[in-house]
Scaffold this motif. Structure first.
Motif, mmCIF file in Angstrom:
data_model
loop_
_atom_site.group_PDB
_atom_site.id
_atom_site.type_symbol
_atom_site.label_atom_id
_atom_site.label_comp_id
_atom_site.label_asym_id
_atom_site.label_seq_id
_atom_site.Cartn_x
_atom_site.Cartn_y
_atom_site.Cartn_z
ATOM 1 N N LEU A 6 0.914 -1.155 -0.104
ATOM 2 C CA LEU A 6 0.036 0.098 0.138
ATOM 3 C C LEU A 6 1.024 1.267 -0.008
ATOM 4 N N PRO A 7 0.607 2.257 -0.513
ATOM 5 C CA PRO A 7 1.069 3.553 -0.692
ATOM 6 C C PRO A 7 1.724 4.089 0.947
ATOM 7 N N PHE A 8 2.601 4.655 1.188
ATOM 8 C CA PHE A 8 2.847 5.238 2.502
ATOM 9 C C PHE A 8 1.993 6.179 2.838
ATOM 10 N N GLY A 9 1.698 6.272 4.058
ATOM 11 C CA GLY A 9 0.615 7.081 4.522
ATOM 12 C C GLY A 9 -0.912 7.206 4.313
ATOM 13 N N SER A 10 -1.143 6.048 3.609
ATOM 14 C CA SER A 10 -2.514 6.283 3.270
ATOM 15 C C SER A 10 -3.557 5.706 4.397
ATOM 16 N N LYS A 11 -4.554 6.142 4.451
ATOM 17 C CA LYS A 11 -5.384 5.911 5.556
ATOM 18 C C LYS A 11 -5.591 4.445 5.553
ATOM 19 N N THR A 12 -5.913 3.782 4.258
ATOM 20 C CA THR A 12 -6.099 2.385 4.395
ATOM 21 C C THR A 12 -4.976 1.616 4.764
ATOM 22 N N GLU A 13 -3.844 2.174 4.693
ATOM 23 C CA GLU A 13 -2.596 1.423 5.173
ATOM 24 C C GLU A 13 -2.441 1.157 6.740
ATOM 25 N N LYS A 14 -2.992 2.527 7.163
ATOM 26 C CA LYS A 14 -3.304 2.530 8.992
ATOM 27 C C LYS A 14 -4.137 1.644 9.534
ATOM 28 N N LYS A 15 -5.340 1.642 8.716
ATOM 29 C CA LYS A 15 -6.412 0.680 9.180
ATOM 30 C C LYS A 15 -6.454 -0.855 8.726
ATOM 31 N N GLY A 16 -5.435 -1.105 7.744
ATOM 32 C CA GLY A 16 -5.331 -2.572 7.394
ATOM 33 C C GLY A 16 -6.408 -2.791 6.358
ATOM 34 N N ASN A 17 -7.190 -2.095 5.846
ATOM 35 C CA ASN A 17 -8.093 -2.299 4.895
ATOM 36 C C ASN A 17 -7.819 -2.395 3.589
ATOM 37 N N LYS A 18 -8.765 -2.997 2.839
ATOM 38 C CA LYS A 18 -8.456 -2.897 1.285
ATOM 39 C C LYS A 18 -8.365 -1.333 0.916
ATOM 40 N N PRO A 19 -7.459 -1.072 -0.036
ATOM 41 C CA PRO A 19 -7.098 0.504 -0.453
ATOM 42 C C PRO A 19 -8.368 1.038 -1.530
ATOM 43 N N SER A 20 -8.461 2.236 -1.176
ATOM 44 C CA SER A 20 -9.635 2.767 -2.129
ATOM 45 C C SER A 20 -8.649 4.106 -2.748
ATOM 46 N N ASN A 21 -8.969 4.245 -4.101
ATOM 47 C CA ASN A 21 -8.049 5.438 -4.521
ATOM 48 C C ASN A 21 -8.320 6.713 -3.805
ATOM 49 N N ASN A 22 -9.292 7.068 -3.269
ATOM 50 C CA ASN A 22 -9.671 8.093 -2.535
ATOM 51 C C ASN A 22 -8.634 8.364 -1.231
ATOM 52 N N ASP A 23 -8.196 7.363 -1.015
ATOM 53 C CA ASP A 23 -7.336 7.107 0.347
ATOM 54 C C ASP A 23 -5.916 7.840 -0.060
ATOM 55 N N PHE A 24 -5.578 7.937 -1.246
ATOM 56 C CA PHE A 24 -4.116 8.269 -1.499
ATOM 57 C C PHE A 24 -4.127 9.531 -2.413
ATOM 58 N N SER A 25 -2.777 9.964 -1.982
ATOM 59 C CA SER A 25 -2.521 11.349 -2.651
ATOM 60 C C SER A 25 -2.391 11.304 -4.225
ATOM 61 N N PHE A 26 -1.746 10.072 -4.519
ATOM 62 C CA PHE A 26 -1.494 9.773 -5.964
ATOM 63 C C PHE A 26 -2.283 8.342 -6.526
ATOM 64 N N GLU A 32 -2.847 10.505 -11.927
ATOM 65 C CA GLU A 32 -3.367 12.042 -11.312
ATOM 66 C C GLU A 32 -3.009 12.060 -9.834
ATOM 67 N N ILE A 33 -2.797 13.106 -9.486
ATOM 68 C CA ILE A 33 -2.505 13.633 -7.984
ATOM 69 C C ILE A 33 -3.841 13.961 -7.562
ATOM 70 N N ASN A 34 -4.377 13.298 -6.298
ATOM 71 C CA ASN A 34 -5.576 13.752 -5.671
ATOM 72 C C ASN A 34 -5.328 14.724 -4.793
ATOM 73 N N TRP A 35 -5.640 16.125 -5.130
ATOM 74 C CA TRP A 35 -5.184 17.194 -4.335
ATOM 75 C C TRP A 35 -6.336 17.280 -3.456
ATOM 76 N N ASN A 36 -7.505 16.527 -3.187
ATOM 77 C CA ASN A 36 -8.368 16.478 -2.237
ATOM 78 C C ASN A 36 -8.143 15.457 -1.046
ATOM 79 N N CYS A 37 -7.156 14.781 -1.276
ATOM 80 C CA CYS A 37 -6.848 13.769 -0.371
ATOM 81 C C CYS A 37 -6.625 14.461 1.138
ATOM 82 N N PRO A 38 -7.379 13.799 2.174
ATOM 83 C CA PRO A 38 -7.159 14.461 3.421
ATOM 84 C C PRO A 38 -5.903 14.187 3.915
ATOM 85 N N CYS A 39 -4.895 13.322 3.248
ATOM 86 C CA CYS A 39 -3.772 13.246 3.848
ATOM 87 C C CYS A 39 -2.623 14.281 3.311
#
Length: 91
Positions: A6-26, A32-39
């Motif tokens: 999982l991408p470093f620092g993603s919310k999913t990484e911290k939770k241990g759940n399946k990743p969603s592209n909304n969780d990542f900055s890239f 594309e870069i997700n400039w709206n990512c809370p991270c």
């Protein structure tokens, strides 16, 4: 311990759940870069947004080794701006 699939620092990484592209900055699927990512926090919308986005984009899209070696000037410019204008990081 970090899940290396999982991408470093993603919310999913911290939770241990399946990743969603909304969780990542890239989004590696769209490139594309997700400039709206809370991270990324508020710095993408504030006084220093232009400089931050330039530095972050440079690093993300860097193909150099070591990664981002040609982005140092942009990163330093952004760092100086944040030091000069602390409101850049204010939430």
């Amino acid at each position: 311990q970090r899940n290396k699939n999982l991408p470093f620092g993603s919310k999913t990484e911290k939770k241990g759940n399946k990743p969603s592209n909304n969780d990542f900055s890239f989004n590696s699927e769209t490139g594309e870069i997700n400039w709206n990512c809370p991270c990324l926090g508020d710095i993408t919308k504030g006084l220093c947004a232009k400089e931050y986005k330039a530095a972050f984009s440079c690093y993300i899209y860097s193909q150099a080794y070591p990664k981002g070696m040609y982005c140092i000037e942009k990163i330093q410019r952004n760092t100086r701006l944040v030091q000069k204008i602390p409101k850049c990081l204010k939430r």
